[in-house]
Design a protein around this motif. Structure first.
Motif, PDB file in Angstrom:
ATOM      1  N   VAL A 567      78.738 -42.511 -41.805  1.00 56.42           N
ATOM      2  CA  VAL A 567      80.121 -42.409 -42.273  1.00 56.42           C
ATOM      3  C   VAL A 567      80.754 -43.798 -42.343  1.00 56.42           C
ATOM      4  CG1 VAL A 567      82.398 -41.441 -41.814  1.00 56.42           C
ATOM      5  CG2 VAL A 567      80.349 -40.113 -41.307  1.00 56.42           C
ATOM      6  N   GLN A 568      81.347 -44.109 -43.490  1.00 53.84           N
ATOM      7  CA  GLN A 568      82.090 -45.351 -43.683  1.00 53.84           C
ATOM      8  C   GLN A 568      83.543 -44.962 -43.958  1.00 53.84           C
ATOM      9  OE1 GLN A 568      80.755 -48.280 -43.312  1.00 53.84           O
ATOM     10  NE2 GLN A 568      78.563 -47.888 -43.459  1.00 53.84           N
ATOM     11  N   PRO A 569      84.447 -45.128 -42.963  1.00 55.03           N
ATOM     12  CA  PRO A 569      85.848 -44.735 -43.182  1.00 55.03           C
ATOM     13  C   PRO A 569      86.466 -45.507 -44.341  1.00 55.03           C
ATOM     14  CG  PRO A 569      85.411 -45.196 -40.857  1.00 55.03           C
ATOM     15  CD  PRO A 569      84.219 -45.673 -41.627  1.00 55.03           C
ATOM     16  N   LEU A 570      87.350 -44.853 -45.056  1.00 52.07           N
ATOM     17  CA  LEU A 570      88.059 -45.507 -46.145  1.00 52.07           C
ATOM     18  C   LEU A 570      89.117 -46.452 -45.578  1.00 52.07           C
ATOM     19  CD1 LEU A 570      88.580 -42.429 -48.496  1.00 52.07           C
ATOM     20  CD2 LEU A 570      86.787 -44.159 -48.627  1.00 52.07           C
ATOM     21  N   ASP A 571      89.453 -47.461 -46.349  1.00 53.07           N
ATOM     22  CA  ASP A 571      90.473 -48.420 -45.934  1.00 53.07           C
ATOM     23  C   ASP A 571      91.788 -47.679 -45.682  1.00 53.07           C
ATOM     24  OD1 ASP A 571      92.472 -50.470 -45.865  1.00 53.07           O
ATOM     25  OD2 ASP A 571      91.047 -51.814 -46.840  1.00 53.07           O
ATOM     26  N   ALA A 572      92.367 -47.893 -44.510  1.00 50.53           N
ATOM     27  CA  ALA A 572      93.595 -47.177 -44.130  1.00 50.53           C
ATOM     28  C   ALA A 572      94.740 -47.477 -45.084  1.00 50.53           C
ATOM     29  CB  ALA A 572      93.986 -47.534 -42.700  1.00 50.53           C
ATOM     30  N   ASP A 635      86.718 -55.784 -58.930  1.00 48.77           N
ATOM     31  CA  ASP A 635      87.205 -55.775 -57.543  1.00 48.77           C
ATOM     32  C   ASP A 635      86.029 -56.052 -56.619  1.00 48.77           C
ATOM     33  OD1 ASP A 635      88.371 -54.963 -54.949  1.00 48.77           O
ATOM     34  OD2 ASP A 635      89.968 -54.135 -56.202  1.00 48.77           O
ATOM     35  N   ASP A 636      86.251 -56.867 -55.604  1.00 50.16           N
ATOM     36  CA  ASP A 636      85.160 -57.189 -54.677  1.00 50.16           C
ATOM     37  C   ASP A 636      85.010 -56.146 -53.581  1.00 50.16           C
ATOM     38  OD1 ASP A 636      87.603 -57.898 -53.543  1.00 50.16           O
ATOM     39  OD2 ASP A 636      86.719 -59.448 -52.281  1.00 50.16           O
ATOM     40  N   SER A 637      85.914 -55.167 -53.507  1.00 52.39           N
ATOM     41  CA  SER A 637      85.830 -54.100 -52.508  1.00 52.39           C
ATOM     42  C   SER A 637      85.047 -52.920 -53.081  1.00 52.39           C
ATOM     43  CB  SER A 637      87.222 -53.636 -52.085  1.00 52.39           C
ATOM     44  OG  SER A 637      87.148 -52.438 -51.330  1.00 52.39           O
ATOM     45  N   LEU A 638      83.943 -52.572 -52.435  1.00 52.44           N
ATOM     46  CA  LEU A 638      83.122 -51.452 -52.897  1.00 52.44           C
ATOM     47  C   LEU A 638      83.931 -50.158 -52.920  1.00 52.44           C
ATOM     48  CD1 LEU A 638      80.414 -50.080 -53.590  1.00 52.44           C
ATOM     49  CD2 LEU A 638      79.959 -49.950 -51.142  1.00 52.44           C
ATOM     50  N   THR A 639      84.716 -49.917 -51.865  1.00 53.87           N
ATOM     51  CA  THR A 639      85.495 -48.680 -51.770  1.00 53.87           C
ATOM     52  C   THR A 639      86.476 -48.553 -52.919  1.00 53.87           C
ATOM     53  OG1 THR A 639      85.299 -48.736 -49.367  1.00 53.87           O
ATOM     54  CG2 THR A 639      87.011 -47.331 -50.292  1.00 53.87           C
ATOM     55  N   VAL A 640      87.232 -49.640 -53.177  1.00 51.42           N
ATOM     56  CA  VAL A 640      88.239 -49.603 -54.244  1.00 51.42           C
ATOM     57  C   VAL A 640      87.569 -49.441 -55.600  1.00 51.42           C
ATOM     58  CG1 VAL A 640      90.052 -50.925 -55.383  1.00 51.42           C
ATOM     59  CG2 VAL A 640      89.875 -50.946 -52.888  1.00 51.42           C
ATOM     60  N   ARG A 641      86.475 -50.171 -55.828  1.00 48.69           N
ATOM     61  CA  ARG A 641      85.756 -50.054 -57.110  1.00 48.69           C
ATOM     62  C   ARG A 641      85.346 -48.613 -57.374  1.00 48.69           C
ATOM     63  NH1 ARG A 641      82.603 -54.553 -55.532  1.00 48.69           N
ATOM     64  NH2 ARG A 641      80.787 -53.191 -55.290  1.00 48.69           N
ATOM     65  N   GLU A 642      84.730 -47.986 -56.351  1.00 52.10           N
ATOM     66  CA  GLU A 642      84.217 -46.632 -56.544  1.00 52.10           C
ATOM     67  C   GLU A 642      85.338 -45.625 -56.748  1.00 52.10           C
ATOM     68  OE1 GLU A 642      81.070 -45.388 -56.974  1.00 52.10           O
ATOM     69  OE2 GLU A 642      80.767 -47.521 -57.290  1.00 52.10           O
ATOM     70  N   LEU A 643      86.439 -45.787 -56.006  1.00 54.76           N
ATOM     71  CA  LEU A 643      87.560 -44.858 -56.166  1.00 54.76           C
ATOM     72  C   LEU A 643      88.149 -44.961 -57.566  1.00 54.76           C
ATOM     73  CD1 LEU A 643      89.415 -45.094 -52.741  1.00 54.76           C
ATOM     74  CD2 LEU A 643      88.326 -43.093 -53.720  1.00 54.76           C
ATOM     75  N   GLU A 644      88.378 -46.198 -58.024  1.00 53.96           N
ATOM     76  CA  GLU A 644      88.947 -46.373 -59.356  1.00 53.96           C
ATOM     77  C   GLU A 644      87.976 -45.873 -60.424  1.00 53.96           C
ATOM     78  OE1 GLU A 644      90.049 -50.462 -59.690  1.00 53.96           O
ATOM     79  OE2 GLU A 644      91.710 -50.298 -58.280  1.00 53.96           O
ATOM     80  N   ARG A 645      86.689 -46.142 -60.237  1.00 54.04           N
ATOM     81  CA  ARG A 645      85.701 -45.689 -61.220  1.00 54.04           C
ATOM     82  C   ARG A 645      85.683 -44.166 -61.324  1.00 54.04           C
ATOM     83  NH1 ARG A 645      80.603 -43.890 -61.350  1.00 54.04           N
ATOM     84  NH2 ARG A 645      80.375 -44.035 -59.093  1.00 54.04           N
ATOM     85  N   LYS A 646      85.680 -43.488 -60.157  1.00 52.26           N
ATOM     86  CA  LYS A 646      85.624 -42.032 -60.171  1.00 52.26           C
ATOM     87  C   LYS A 646      86.906 -41.430 -60.759  1.00 52.26           C
ATOM     88  CE  LYS A 646      82.334 -41.491 -56.365  1.00 52.26           C
ATOM     89  NZ  LYS A 646      81.305 -40.804 -57.157  1.00 52.26           N
ATOM     90  N   ALA A 730     100.690 -52.170 -56.904  1.00 48.52           N
ATOM     91  CA  ALA A 730     100.358 -52.506 -55.507  1.00 48.52           C
ATOM     92  C   ALA A 730      99.486 -51.415 -54.918  1.00 48.52           C
ATOM     93  CB  ALA A 730     101.629 -52.679 -54.681  1.00 48.52           C
ATOM     94  N   LYS A 731      98.393 -51.806 -54.223  1.00 47.92           N
ATOM     95  CA  LYS A 731      97.501 -50.825 -53.599  1.00 47.92           C
ATOM     96  C   LYS A 731      98.200 -50.072 -52.480  1.00 47.92           C
ATOM     97  CE  LYS A 731      93.165 -53.270 -54.586  1.00 47.92           C
ATOM     98  NZ  LYS A 731      91.987 -53.942 -54.026  1.00 47.92           N
TER      99      LYS A 731
END
Length: 753
Positions: A567-572, A635-646, A730-731
């Motif tokens: 499990v990799q928690p998402l950025d708070a 984006d250099d953040s894997l989490t943000v990239r994947e969320l935006e892509r999906k 803004a994120k």
């Protein structure tokens, strides 16, 4: 703080640790003596008191010395057979244990324990225990005697008497590590394990290269033989021979390096697995760490209720994840209090029922089928199911006809509802109906379940099942809209494949029959907005989720099997992402989102309430094919990239990703795009530089650019817009609908012209 202060502070920490450890030894020993006197338990209490006294003397806490000294006198008298340790004296000694723990916690406040109110409390305790020693018998207990122990207190070692080497070894066995560092260690070791799984595929590619080179060697051999027979000049033949030798040398070196790589791959995979297992083991603690003091709590609470109760704990060495263990306290305490107040009967009632006057509550922990199973049971009266049925009807939860059809398990499930209680009056212990509701909610947060069993006149049993660790989750991988997703197995009732002719239409909604119930059919792609999903020719793949009140079958593209995911928690800072609980990496490094099943159930309820639930279409129905607009996400953040892509893919956009500004700039010069979404802070080239390059390029400056960044100050926003950005988001205020609406405002819908 000078050196002396640091030394004193560290010694006080050692003293507190000593008191915490030895106080538990004394508490457990005294409770054991109260049940069945034995010289071993008395000896353990004696040694614990002596150790605390020695430690208190070393750090100069006279209050601790005084309390433990009179407790030692009591233990010596019991060893010599002069007194018996009955319930009254046990109460006094347990009060002394509590007093020692309070002294340790506020050891810096010398004035409190030397001349203040604390000293008065100590004097009262000392006088009470001294007076008790002058009495030969404890009237509250029978004439049990404890044989004298062979060793006296004079022979017991104190903290200062321990050899230096023992102190060093003891300090080596324990190290304080922050939870954040431990979580990071587990995360990095998990990534290392994932990376190690890449090597076998690379090894296979080199094997293919080896076969290609063998073919090349054979071709060179054939060429050499052909040219030699044709009468080629000696110099040319020598050159060809040199070429053969070089090719042979390359082949030999490739074989050697390939052998070394195979050996390295085996060692690396084994080492990565061992590293990950060891990192996980660092998070695990024995179940005993959480249940310390529970036997004392059960005894004291039982006596306050006028009941004789014994708590038996088994599985104390069972390893439990630290995060789970920390959250278990409230549920276990609620269940123990419930057993004490509702389950165990008073002694007269137990005698009439032919039971022993002392009630028994059992708390057991074990690993079972890859889960942590905790059972709390009692030998009390159980619950009257007919009274429970009547209470459910009286509260208006169901009508009489429905209540009559409820099974025992369904009836007992009502006990978990908020505000539900079988008591008509409220006491300090129960009656408010919040205990079992707290247990149920906490278990849901930990991806756990609870089952309740009751046998009239024999007692009740609560069975809790939780994952062994929150760092790992056993998941069912599925494909939805061409993307992999993970369902935590704890929330999956069943997986199945049904034929299209098994789907029925009831009141305008699609249903199928499952366990003699009509279950609603929902397309998972609609919940996740991941594009159209159609059933295959082999049937409709379903994941059944939900509880007794609401159960749905989610249609997915394919069932990919069970996997254990890290499990990799998402950025708070992203907040709660709808229908998503966390993320993970698959063995090949592919990111996958772990779904929030509870959230998905709420999403289905909303779709039904608003009449927006779509029907599942047959795969043979014609689908409109059109070219979608292309979006570049940088984006250099894997989490943000994947969320935006999906999110963008779910609306039909074609998405390409780039890991930093330079990668994005290279993509822009090689492919056409309708929109660029970029972060600001990135390596190699930041977002402001990328926007500036785009707007200064004659071929690219017409492409709209949106900045999505954690920087939400006005000056940051102004800087991005001045560089040429068309939109700044803004994120911190990032929501899926906000992003999608902004994209549609800039370039329109995915399939629009």
């Amino acid at each position: 703080m000078n050196a002396d202060d640091m030394r004193d502070a560290s010694m006080l920490d050692l003293f507190r640790l000593e008191v915490e450890t030895q106080a538990q030894v004394m508490s457990s020993g005294l409770l054991a003596i109260e049940r069945s006197a034995s010289p071993e338990d008395l000896e353990a209490c004696m040694r614990a008191a002596h150790s605390i006294k020695g430690a208190a003397r070393i750090v100069g806490i006279q209050a601790g010395v005084d309390v433990t000294h009179v407790m030692e006198d009591c233990f010596v008298s019991a060893q010599q057979g002069k007194i018996q340790l009955g319930p009254r004296r046990i109460d006094q000694l347990l009060h002394g244990v509590d007093l020692l723990q309070r002294i340790a916690k506020s050891a810096e406040d010398l004035q409190l324990w030397q001349a203040g109110s604390g000293r008065q409390e100590i004097e009262i305790f000392l006088q009470g225990l001294h007076n008790s020693l002058l009495q030969a018998d404890d009237n509250a207990r029978g004439s049990e005697t404890i044989p004298a122990a062979a060793a006296g207190s004079a022979d017991l070692p104190t903290l200062g008497d321990l050899p230096a080497q023992d102190k060093i070894e003891s300090s080596d066995r324990m190290l304080r590590v922050t939870a954040a560092h431990l979580n990071q260690l587990v995360s990095l070791s998990g990534e290392s394990l994932v990376e190690s799984r890449w090597l076998p595929a690379f090894n296979q590619s080199l094997l293919r290269l080896k076969r290609l080179q063998q073919s090349a060697v054979q071709a060179v051999e054939l060429l050499h033989d052909t040219l030699r027979e044709s009468g080629l000049a000696a110099a040319q033949l020598q050159a060809l021979q040199d070429t053969r030798q070089q090719v042979d040398a390359c082949q030999k070196m490739l074989v050697e390096r390939l052998s070394e790589l195979e050996l390295f791959e085996r060692r690396n995979s084994s080492r990565a697995q061992r590293l990950y297992d060891q990192a996980l083991a660092c998070r695990m603690r024995p179940f005993a760490d959480r249940v310390v003091g529970y036997d004392r709590m059960a005894r004291d609470l039982g006596r306050s209720l006028g009941k004789q109760v014994r708590l038996e704990i088994s599985g104390e060495t069972t390893q439990v994840d630290r995060d789970i263990l920390e959250q278990l306290d409230a549920p276990l305490v609620h269940l123990l209090r419930n057993a004490l107040d509702h389950g165990i009967e008073p002694a007269p009632q137990r005698r009439l029922a032919g039971k022993a006057e002392e009630g028994v509550i059992t708390l057991a922990a074990r690993h079972h089928a890859g889960l942590l199973q905790i059972t709390i049971s009692d030998d009390g009266n159980g619950i009257d199911l007919e009274q429970l049925r009547a209470s459910i009807v009286a509260r208006g939860l169901v009508d009489n006809a429905t209540a009559a059809r409820l099974s025992d398990a369904e009836l007992l499930h009502f006990l978990l509802l908020p505000g539900f209680s079988m008591r008509d009056t409220v006491t300090e212990i129960s009656g408010r109906g919040v205990g079992l509701d707290v247990v149920h909610n906490m278990l849901k947060r930990m991806r756990g379940t609870i089952q309740i069993f009751s046998e009239s006149g024999r007692g009740m049993r609560f069975q809790l099942q939780l994952p062994l660790t929150l760092s790992l989750v056993r998941s069912l991988l599925v494909s939805i809209g061409g993307e992999p997703y993970a369902f935590p197995l704890a929330y999956v009732n069943r997986t199945m494949i049904v034929d299209k002719d098994q789907i029925e239409l009831l009141e305008g909604r699609q249903h199928f029959t499952f366990e003699e119930r009509q279950i609603g059919l929902v397309a998972a792609s609609q919940i996740l907005q991941s594009g159209e999903s159609t059933p295959s020719d082999d049937g409709i793949a379903l994941v059944v989720i939900g509880d007794m009140a609401r159960t749905y079958g989610l249609q997915v593209d394919r069932l990919l099997g069970e996997h254990m995911l890290v499990v990799q928690p998402l950025d708070a800072r992203l907040g709660k992402i709808k229908d998503v609980a966390a993320a993970a990496l698959m063995e090949d490094g592919t990111p996958v989102l772990i779904l929030d099943v509870e959230d998905m159930l709420h999403s289905v309820d909303k779709l039904i309430a608003h009449g927006q639930l779509d029907k599942i279409h047959d795969s043979s129905s014609p689908q409109q094919v059109q070219t979608s607009k292309r979006v570049l996400v940088v984006d250099d953040s894997l989490t943000v990239r994947e969320l935006e892509r999906k999110l963008l893919s779910s609306r039909g956009y074609t998405v390409r990703i780039a890991v930093d500004g330079m990668d994005g700039w290279n993509a822009l010069r090689s492919e056409p795009f309708d929109l660029v979404i970029t972060d600001i802070d990135m390596p190699r080239m930041d977002g402001i530089e990328l926007v500036t390059l785009i707007k200064n390029n004659l071929q690219l400056k017409a492409i709209p650019v949106m900045i999505v960044s954690y920087k939400d100050r006005q000056e940051d926003r102004q800087r991005g817009l001045e560089a040429g950005a068309d939109y700044y988001l803004a994120k911190a205020s990032f929501h899926d609908e906000t992003l999608l609406q902004a994209v549609e405002d800039l370039i329109g819908e995915a399939g629009g012209s």
